[in-house]
Design a protein around this motif. Sequence first.
Motif, PDB file in Angstrom:
ATOM      1  N   PRO A  29       0.825  -1.213   0.000  1.00 61.38           N
ATOM      2  CA  PRO A  29       0.000   0.000   0.000  1.00 61.38           C
ATOM      3  C   PRO A  29       0.859   1.263   0.000  1.00 61.38           C
ATOM      4  O   PRO A  29       1.949   1.276   0.570  1.00 61.38           O
ATOM      5  CB  PRO A  29      -0.789  -0.076   1.315  1.00 61.38           C
ATOM      6  N   ALA A  31       0.236   5.508   0.761  1.00 54.35           N
ATOM      7  CA  ALA A  31      -0.679   6.605   1.117  1.00 54.35           C
ATOM      8  C   ALA A  31       0.009   7.896   0.686  1.00 54.35           C
ATOM      9  O   ALA A  31       0.023   8.238  -0.496  1.00 54.35           O
ATOM     10  CB  ALA A  31      -1.009   6.556   2.605  1.00 54.35           C
ATOM     11  N   THR A  34       5.609   9.205   1.725  1.00 49.50           N
ATOM     12  CA  THR A  34       6.800   9.887   2.268  1.00 49.50           C
ATOM     13  C   THR A  34       7.773   8.905   2.930  1.00 49.50           C
ATOM     14  O   THR A  34       8.931   9.252   3.129  1.00 49.50           O
ATOM     15  CB  THR A  34       6.406  11.000   3.262  1.00 49.50           C
ATOM     16  N   ASP A  35       7.332   7.716   3.257  1.00 53.33           N
ATOM     17  CA  ASP A  35       8.255   6.646   3.668  1.00 53.33           C
ATOM     18  C   ASP A  35       8.538   5.713   2.491  1.00 53.33           C
ATOM     19  O   ASP A  35       9.685   5.391   2.208  1.00 53.33           O
ATOM     20  CB  ASP A  35       7.651   5.804   4.808  1.00 53.33           C
ATOM     21  N   TYR A  77      -1.224  14.819   8.320  1.00 50.02           N
ATOM     22  CA  TYR A  77      -0.825  15.575   9.521  1.00 50.02           C
ATOM     23  C   TYR A  77      -1.382  16.999   9.469  1.00 50.02           C
ATOM     24  O   TYR A  77      -1.839  17.531  10.476  1.00 50.02           O
ATOM     25  CB  TYR A  77       0.700  15.619   9.649  1.00 50.02           C
ATOM     26  N   THR A 108       0.729  10.625   6.555  1.00 50.29           N
ATOM     27  CA  THR A 108      -0.459  10.245   7.315  1.00 50.29           C
ATOM     28  C   THR A 108      -0.064   9.429   8.548  1.00 50.29           C
ATOM     29  O   THR A 108       1.006   8.806   8.575  1.00 50.29           O
ATOM     30  CB  THR A 108      -1.376   9.361   6.438  1.00 50.29           C
ATOM     31  N   ASP A 121       6.734   9.818  15.062  1.00 53.02           N
ATOM     32  CA  ASP A 121       6.239  10.823  16.023  1.00 53.02           C
ATOM     33  C   ASP A 121       4.737  10.740  16.246  1.00 53.02           C
ATOM     34  O   ASP A 121       4.230  11.236  17.250  1.00 53.02           O
ATOM     35  CB  ASP A 121       6.602  12.235  15.525  1.00 53.02           C
TER      36      ASP A 121
HETATM   37  C1  FAD Z   1      11.946  14.465   4.589  1.00 52.87           C
HETATM   38  C2  FAD Z   1      11.176  13.575   5.512  1.00 52.87           C
HETATM   39  C3  FAD Z   1      10.990  13.953   6.821  1.00 52.87           C
HETATM   40  C4  FAD Z   1      10.283  13.129   7.705  1.00 52.87           C
HETATM   41  N1  FAD Z   1      10.135  13.527   9.001  1.00 52.87           N
HETATM   42  C5  FAD Z   1       9.455  12.726   9.866  1.00 52.87           C
HETATM   43  C6  FAD Z   1       9.296  13.113  11.223  1.00 52.87           C
HETATM   44  O1  FAD Z   1       9.730  14.186  11.651  1.00 52.87           O
HETATM   45  N2  FAD Z   1       8.608  12.263  12.047  1.00 52.87           N
HETATM   46  C7  FAD Z   1       8.094  11.078  11.604  1.00 52.87           C
HETATM   47  O2  FAD Z   1       7.466  10.350  12.396  1.00 52.87           O
HETATM   48  N3  FAD Z   1       8.227  10.688  10.315  1.00 52.87           N
HETATM   49  C8  FAD Z   1       8.898  11.466   9.448  1.00 52.87           C
HETATM   50  N4  FAD Z   1       9.068  11.079   8.146  1.00 52.87           N
HETATM   51  C9  FAD Z   1       8.525   9.773   7.723  1.00 52.87           C
HETATM   52  C10 FAD Z   1       7.093   9.836   7.138  1.00 52.87           C
HETATM   53  O3  FAD Z   1       6.767  11.131   6.685  1.00 52.87           O
HETATM   54  C11 FAD Z   1       6.036   9.390   8.163  1.00 52.87           C
HETATM   55  O4  FAD Z   1       6.327   8.099   8.674  1.00 52.87           O
HETATM   56  C12 FAD Z   1       4.622   9.395   7.571  1.00 52.87           C
HETATM   57  O5  FAD Z   1       3.691   9.253   8.623  1.00 52.87           O
HETATM   58  C13 FAD Z   1       4.383   8.301   6.550  1.00 52.87           C
HETATM   59  O6  FAD Z   1       3.062   8.467   6.054  1.00 52.87           O
HETATM   60  P1  FAD Z   1       2.744   8.248   4.502  1.00 52.87           P
HETATM   61  O7  FAD Z   1       1.275   8.417   4.339  1.00 52.87           O
HETATM   62  O8  FAD Z   1       3.597   9.093   3.647  1.00 52.87           O
HETATM   63  O9  FAD Z   1       3.155   6.702   4.353  1.00 52.87           O
HETATM   64  P2  FAD Z   1       3.602   5.874   3.069  1.00 52.87           P
HETATM   65  O10 FAD Z   1       5.013   6.166   2.703  1.00 52.87           O
HETATM   66  O11 FAD Z   1       2.585   5.957   1.989  1.00 52.87           O
HETATM   67  O12 FAD Z   1       3.525   4.397   3.706  1.00 52.87           O
HETATM   68  C14 FAD Z   1       4.347   4.048   4.805  1.00 52.87           C
HETATM   69  C15 FAD Z   1       4.139   2.565   5.134  1.00 52.87           C
HETATM   70  O13 FAD Z   1       2.815   2.343   5.578  1.00 52.87           O
HETATM   71  C16 FAD Z   1       2.139   1.422   4.726  1.00 52.87           C
HETATM   72  N5  FAD Z   1       0.754   1.923   4.618  1.00 52.87           N
HETATM   73  C17 FAD Z   1       0.346   3.170   4.305  1.00 52.87           C
HETATM   74  N6  FAD Z   1      -1.002   3.257   4.390  1.00 52.87           N
HETATM   75  C18 FAD Z   1      -1.435   2.027   4.745  1.00 52.87           C
HETATM   76  C19 FAD Z   1      -2.727   1.454   4.983  1.00 52.87           C
HETATM   77  N7  FAD Z   1      -3.876   2.178   4.907  1.00 52.87           N
HETATM   78  N8  FAD Z   1      -2.802   0.162   5.358  1.00 52.87           N
HETATM   79  C20 FAD Z   1      -1.674  -0.601   5.474  1.00 52.87           C
HETATM   80  N9  FAD Z   1      -0.425  -0.115   5.274  1.00 52.87           N
HETATM   81  C21 FAD Z   1      -0.324   1.170   4.902  1.00 52.87           C
HETATM   82  C22 FAD Z   1       2.913   1.441   3.419  1.00 52.87           C
HETATM   83  O14 FAD Z   1       2.795   0.227   2.717  1.00 52.87           O
HETATM   84  C23 FAD Z   1       4.338   1.659   3.917  1.00 52.87           C
HETATM   85  O15 FAD Z   1       4.884   0.440   4.370  1.00 52.87           O
HETATM   86  C24 FAD Z   1       9.750  11.888   7.238  1.00 52.87           C
HETATM   87  C25 FAD Z   1       9.923  11.518   5.888  1.00 52.87           C
HETATM   88  C26 FAD Z   1      10.628  12.342   5.032  1.00 52.87           C
HETATM   89  C27 FAD Z   1      10.800  11.926   3.596  1.00 52.87           C
END
Ligand code: FAD
Length: 289
Positions: A29, A31, A34-35, A77, A108, A121
């Motif tokens: 998946p 969302a 960003t990870d 967020y 998210t 966080d």
């Molecule tokens: C420059 C940068 C700075 C960052 N700073 C921080 C920070 O300060 N603090 C922090 O905590 N994080 C940080 N992050 C990491 C990231 O932004 C967070 O972990 C964020 O919450 C990931 O959310 P996303 O929706 O982008 O996840 P995605 O990248 O879309 O997914 C992350 C993981 O979750 C799984 N997933 C997503 N949605 C679902 C769903 N509905 N069901 C099952 N699995 C799912 C995906 O398969 C993947 O394994 C940073 C990242 C970057 C690139």
Amino acid sequence: MMITTVEVLAPETWEEALALKAAQPDAVPIAGGTDLMVELNFDRTRPGAILDLTRVADLRAWDADNGGLRIGAGVTYTRLIDELGDRLPGLAIASRTVGSPQIRNRGTVGGNLGTASPAGDGLPPLYVSDAEIELASTSGTRRVPVTEFITGPKQTSAREDELIAAFHLPAATGPQQFAKIGTRNAMVIAVCSLSLAIWPERRAVCACIGSAGPTPLRATEAEAFGAGALDWDGRTELGEAALARFGELVADAAQPIDDVRGSAEYRRHALGVLARRTLTWAWEEHRCA
Ligand SMILES: Cc1cc2nc3c(=O)[nH]c(=O)nc-3n(C[C@H](O)[C@H](O)[C@H](O)COP(=O)(O)OP(=O)(O)OC[C@H]3O[C@@H](n4cnc5c(N)ncnc54)[C@H](O)[C@@H]3O)c2cc1C
């Protein structure tokens, strides 16, 4: 050079998303991405299929019911801060520390849960609210306490055919705080963090450590000590000795390691400081309200 292709599945509805995940359990998946995009760009993962959840409107919805909140896994967020900051102040403070505005606009809590990093966080605020994670598949829906959902560093108890639908937690009934130590002020992975919530109606103090253990960790002895030390009826100031003991007990609950971001010793010291600060801020807010 071998060329590999990645199939992109783009469901429009939640039912379609669950059906696609059932048919292709190894589809990863995405969302906010960003990870996951970082993992792809560094070639740390090369999935055969990606399940793009961004068109699924249900995941972006939240509801309030009898003081409880159900928040879709795809709420960003930025929206948590703007739309739920008054009801979930601890999660909103933590959300403000995530990345940059661009990351907060895409990222998210569902993704934070999916990654299950000890440094996420968004996670400690869920622990201090005894949040439950709603998991769904074509065979049904179940709710799992966040402590049972995250089982280790980057490990969860979700089955291969399940998606994270939402998380459930009560709205704050008292002050909530979150504080984070990083190597700089913004765009930083936590060296350690602390989430704290006061629940006045049950005279409880909840504290959860981030980034100093394999998972976020509740500091249960500190919580019991704090609840006993606060003057719930008279609302007098908390003394220095009690604050110091609370800090020691939080530091003792950590299971930190030495790594590039900080030593175990520094993390324990910093957690003691964060514990004293967050309890002071929260108690002052409560007793002066
Ligand atoms: C420059 C940068 C700075 C960052 N700073 C921080 C920070 O300060 N603090 C922090 O905590 N994080 C940080 N992050 C990491 C990231 O932004 C967070 O972990 C964020 O919450 C990931 O959310 P996303 O929706 O982008 O996840 P995605 O990248 O879309 O997914 C992350 C993981 O979750 C799984 N997933 C997503 N949605 C679902 C769903 N509905 N069901 C099952 N699995 C799912 C995906 O398969 C993947 O394994 C940073 C990242 C970057 C690139």
